[in-house]
Design a protein around this motif. Structure first.
Motif, PDB file in Angstrom:
ATOM      1  N   ASP A  72       0.806  -1.227   0.000  1.00 41.14           N
ATOM      2  CA  ASP A  72       0.000   0.000   0.000  1.00 41.14           C
ATOM      3  C   ASP A  72       0.841   1.280   0.000  1.00 41.14           C
ATOM      4  O   ASP A  72       0.510   2.233  -0.711  1.00 41.14           O
ATOM      5  N   GLU A 101      -7.889   3.161  -0.415  1.00 40.34           N
ATOM      6  CA  GLU A 101      -7.394   2.570   0.834  1.00 40.34           C
ATOM      7  C   GLU A 101      -6.719   3.608   1.718  1.00 40.34           C
ATOM      8  O   GLU A 101      -6.860   3.588   2.935  1.00 40.34           O
ATOM      9  N   LEU A 148      -3.279   5.329   6.404  1.00 38.19           N
ATOM     10  CA  LEU A 148      -2.672   4.008   6.543  1.00 38.19           C
ATOM     11  C   LEU A 148      -2.068   3.869   7.939  1.00 38.19           C
ATOM     12  O   LEU A 148      -1.445   4.788   8.447  1.00 38.19           O
ATOM     13  N   GLU A 284     -14.099  -2.310   4.418  1.00 29.98           N
ATOM     14  CA  GLU A 284     -12.959  -1.514   3.946  1.00 29.98           C
ATOM     15  C   GLU A 284     -12.612  -1.923   2.524  1.00 29.98           C
ATOM     16  O   GLU A 284     -12.922  -3.029   2.087  1.00 29.98           O
ATOM     17  N   ASN A 286      -9.105  -2.188   0.098  1.00 32.30           N
ATOM     18  CA  ASN A 286      -7.653  -2.069   0.008  1.00 32.30           C
ATOM     19  C   ASN A 286      -7.302  -1.944  -1.468  1.00 32.30           C
ATOM     20  O   ASN A 286      -8.007  -2.493  -2.332  1.00 32.30           O
ATOM     21  N   GLY A 290      -4.319  -8.706  -0.750  1.00 32.16           N
ATOM     22  CA  GLY A 290      -4.263  -8.899   0.698  1.00 32.16           C
ATOM     23  C   GLY A 290      -3.121  -9.824   1.076  1.00 32.16           C
ATOM     24  O   GLY A 290      -2.638 -10.606   0.263  1.00 32.16           O
TER      25      GLY A 290
END
Ligand code: AMP
Ligand code: GLY
Length: 426
Positions: A72, A101, A148, A284, A286, A290
């Protein structure tokens, strides 16, 4: 082709192993990579995943034909934007799209504006106003830092006292730095959680096999939140009816919303869903694969990964049929004792010479010592994945392989997949 993968955890190892299956892949570089990834790629430990300038220089000087930006942080920092400016094709969203995200305020406002089901919420940039609101709220309630926070920015106070502490931690003590300049306070939802990763080129979408993470450190979902202690795929709660509902009410509207906002999302979009009594809702988003979901999802991918990623980059995903193997996969994380709190590093790792064909060990937190042996260097050290015809068999083989691996302080949850098996029986 010369390929480059930005990142150095178990997720990146899973991506690299899959990219390697393409005969066109010549050299794969991992920036920074890790000790175990070094067996599958050329690791460059001097270049961290956030060193955007160095990554772009490296890509130019090493004639990279295709890059994958997995974590991320570099996505939010515009790594894909910079690589594109340098003329390097890559997989991952640009910084504007990565806000889905990187800013919970952005994603919550997006969902509200476009009618995408999610928990009701309020946004605060002033702790006094947040506290005034919380004094009138019912509990439990959910308090999230905007930015984040290594997966740790979500607190679930059970009463006003805990809520006051949560606001203090995030907004006054600034436990997550600037990520806590704003907070989202939202309704507490209940129901089974499902992770759905999806390839998308901004318009077309190919959801991957669904999965279930086990985020808490302790058995029976107790203890502190972690990056994830294990995963299984597919998730038995994600029935074809639920999938159809998610496609219509969540996935396609999200892509359309991002296009309408002028930031079409290209890459892997991760939907963290809760199947509430009122239907599926987004917990959520992202902007990436993952971890450790990738370690159970990609082993079930039948279509060549590089081909899919190129179709995303070229915006031709709609012309490609992305296919999956049947059966199931399970991943058990071997962590350093003490994780997610304090843990020791530098413990020698012993691995058997070979594993059964259906077992793969993904390296997340290890490095090569000076004598070339593997030692632990992180909280989550290894992810042991097994595939099988059914979940029960995959779990059995993953746990059997996990037993064969040793390092001082090795910790694993013994109940990965237990809830999924119960859901299949129920
Ligand atoms: P996140 O970092 O947003 O994935 O949140 C971490 C975990 O907190 C999720 O996996 C959920 O288990 C829980 N959570 C987050 N938001 C909510 C919510 N609105 N209601 C209930 N649980 C939540
Ligand atoms: N496993 C949860 C995540 O990657 O965010």
């Amino acid at each position: 082709m010369n390929l480059l993968v930005v990142g150095g955890g178990g997720r990146e190892h899973a991506i690299i192993k899959k990219l390697k299956e393409n005969p066109q892949a010549e050299t794969i570089y991992a920036l920074p990579g890790n000790g175990g990834i070094a067996a599958d790629a050329v690791c460059v430990p001097e270049i961290g995943a956030k060193d955007i300038g160095k990554i772009v220089d490296f890509a130019k000087s090493h004639s990279i034909d295709f890059a994958v930006v997995a974590p991320d942080d570099p996505l939010a920092l515009g790594c894909v934007d910079r690589l594109h400016e340098a003329g390097i094709p890559c997989f991952g969203p640009d910084a504007k799209a990565a806000r889905i995200e990187a800013s919970k305020v952005f994603s919550k406002n997006l969902m509200k504006k476009y009618g995408i089901p999610t928990a009701r919420y309020e946004v605060f940039d002033d702790p006094a106003k947040a506290l005034a609101y919380l004094r009138t709220a019912s509990f439990p309630i959910v308090v999230k830092a905007d930015g984040l926070a290594l997966g740790k920015g979500v607190l679930i106070p059970q009463n006003l006292q805990e809520a006051e502490a949560a606001v203090k931690t995030i907004m006054e003590d600034r436990a997550f730095g600037d990520s806590g300049n704003e907070i989202v306070v939202e309704e507490f939802l209940t129901g089974p959680e499902v992770s759905v990763l999806a390839f998308t080129d901004g318009t077309a979408i190919a959801p991957m096999v669904s999965s279930m993470d086990h985020k808490r450190a302790g058995e029976g979902d107790t203890g502190l939140n972690t990056g994830g202690m294990g995963t299984i795929a597919p998730n038995p709660c994600y029935t074809p009816q639920v999938a159809a509902e998610c496609m219509e009410n969540i996935f396609l509207p999200t892509l359309a919303a991002m296009r309408a906002e002028g930031c079409p999302f290209k890459g892997c979009l991760y939907f963290g869903l809760m199947l509430t009594p009122d239907g599926p809702k987004v917990i959520e988003y992202n902007c990436r694969f993952g971890d450790p979901e990738t370690q159970v999802v990609l082993p079930l991918l039948k279509t060549d990964l590089l081909t899919v990623m190129q179709a995303v980059e070229n915006e031709t995903l709609g012309d490609l049929k992305v296919e999956w193997h049947g059966g199931a996969a399970a991943c058990v994380i071997l962590a350093s004792g003490g994780y997610p709190g304090h843990y020791e590093k530098g413990k020698a790792i012993s691995l058997p010479a070979a594993f059964p064909e259906n077992v793969t060990v993904y390296h997340a937190g290890d490095k090569l010592a000076e004598d070339g042996t593997l030692v632990t260097s992180g909280g989550r050290v290894l992810g042991v994945t097994a595939v099988g015809d059914a979940l029960e068999a995959a779990l059995k083989d993953a746990y059997a392989a996990a037993e064969e691996i040793g390092f001082e302080g090795k910790y694993l949850r013994r109940d990965i997949g237990k809830r999924a098996l119960a859901a299949m029986e129920g």
